[in-house]
Design an enzyme around this catalytic site. Structure first.
Site: not given
Ligand SMILES: *[C@@H]1O[C@H](CO)[C@@H](O)[C@H](O)[C@H]1NC(C)=O
Ligand SMILES: *[C@@H]1O[C@H](CO)[C@@H](O)[C@H](O)[C@H]1NC(C)=O
Length: 409
Positions: A218, A241
């Site tokens: 993430d 991310h």
């Protein structure tokens, strides 16, 4: 008690005291986890020893050494201050691992963290050791809310050198911890592990994160509500991310306020996003004075992204009025490649994002197709930017958003 038996008792106490503390303290005031009954064999439960060692450390203000070549199994634990000393040092050269069955994590469901540091000022954690959350057993669970290293009200924290891997959720979470300094850390979790953010900063000011490498499933770094004056410098992200501000505004009644955030000389290597600001519809608060300077990218899917219709997977988000006010965002000195055609997306709320500045952004296509940009209600200025951003300030794409499309980042 007569004099002889009083003397006898004192001598006995002295022997007990020196054998209890004398060994543990070592020569230069260093405590060793092994002296608190820990086995370090990677199998036995060392939670009790760690707990006792922490309490001793906190009341004496020395250094606790976690020796190299050993693996200590520690269940979720509260490591609470305030401590007597103004600096408390944990030198981690060995490995600390989480328990391997869900049942042994019970305590964490209440704590919501694994190693939960609370109200410890001047905490120093350093060394070349590894903190392994063994989080994979959590990654397919519905209730997944356990962060590995959690710092709540830990002013002037210094965290350096260590590796943190495979957290159940966020690896390093700073909450209400002003003046924290994180450097030379290494965070790693598989690209497909859910919600395994690298470092999250919330409700904290004057924080620096530098010279670190983060690869995870993430956000590599996520700046959340209440964060201000945060500098992220020389950090490499990938997989992951990206360097995110947000998500903000998830709870409409809570104003999320973020300002004075600097990402500088950071690198995105095959990340889903690189510089990203994400806010939910219907939120309140603001995000302003955010700078992404000198970023290098290799095959990033969304090099520059403002998404004010963020919907974490895009399933059941209703269109809501109101939004976190995004303004004063600078993207400058970007070089590298985009892995998607729409390299720049400035998707603001209906009330718009003023003062978006892009300067010297030079992106090349990593997929052999021309790059483009897209905007919704973004205003500001773009100079020396490739792909160009003609949509900035333009009236195009100003139709109100009716239904959010599923977003998969
Ligand atoms: C953060 O970076 C900015 C811009 O380079 C600088 O002015 C500021 O002093 C830095 N703050 C800290 C805490 O390092
Ligand atoms: C902005 O986000 C909405 C919701 O996901 C989407 O429908 C719209 O196409 C996006 N606009 C741009 C310019 O990316």
């Amino acid at each position: 008690m007569g004099l002889p038996s009083l003397l006898h008792s004192l001598v006995f106490l002295w022997i007990v005291a020196s054998s209890t503390f004398g060994v543990g303290y070592g020569q230069n005031g260093t405590l060793n986890l092994l002296d608190f009954g820990a086995s370090g064999n990677g199998v036995a439960d060392d939670t009790g020893a760690f707990d006792t060692a922490w309490k001793t450390l906190c009341s004496t203000g020395q250094t606790l050494h976690i020796p190299a070549g050993k693996t200590f199994v520690v269940k979720p634990l509260k490591l609470e201050g305030p401590c007597k000393s103004s600096s408390v040092v944990i030198q981690i050269d060995g490995n600390i691992v989480g328990p391997s069955t869900l049942g042994e994590w019970q305590n964490a469901c209440a704590l919501k963290c694994w190693l939960c540091f609370m109200s410890v000022n001047g905490l120093v954690i350093k060394g070349k050791g590894v903190i392994d959350g063994k989080g994979s057993i959590w990654w397919n669970q519905k209730t997944q809310s356990i962060d590995a290293l959690y710092f709540n009200k830990c002013g002037q924290l210094q965290l350096s050198g260590i590796t943190c891997r495979d957290s159940p959720r966020v690896h390093i979470f700073l909450f209400r911890s002003n003046g924290a300094h994180i450097s030379n850390v290494h965070v790693s979790a598989p690209e497909d592990s859910p919600n395994t953010d690298g470092i999250d900063v919330s409700a904290s000011s004057q924080v620096t994160i530098r010279d670190s490498v983060i690869g995870t499933g993430d956000d590599c770094v996520a700046i959340k509500g209440g964060a201000s004056f945060v500098n992220v410098t020389h950090v490499t992200c990938g997989p992951g991310h990206g360097f995110s501000v947000g998500s903000l505004g998830m709870v409409p009644s809570t104003a999320d306020e973020v300002h004075d955030i600097y990402f500088q000389n950071c690198n995105c290597d095959k990340t889903m996003n690189c510089a990203r600001i994400k806010t939910w519809m219907g939120g309140s608060g603001f995000a302003k004075e955010i700078f992404y300077n000198h970023m290098t990218l290799q095959q990033s899917q969304n090099p520059i992204l403002i998404d004010q219709h963020y919907c974490n997977g895009g399933h059941s988000c209703t269109v809501m009025a109101g939004a976190v006010k995004v303004s004063g965002i600078t993207f400058s000195g970007f070089t590298g490649s985009s892995a998607s055609e729409q390299a720049i997306t400035l998707n603001c709320s209906d009330s718009g994002c003023p003062n978006i500045l892009l300067d010297h952004v030079s992106l090349t296509s990593g997929i052999g197709k021309p790059l483009r940009s897209a905007c919704y209600k973004a205003t500001g200025k773009a100079s020396f930017t490739d792909p160009p951003v003609p949509c900035l300030n333009s009236k195009q794409n100003l139709a109100p958003v009716t239904a959010p499309l599923p977003i998969t980042y």
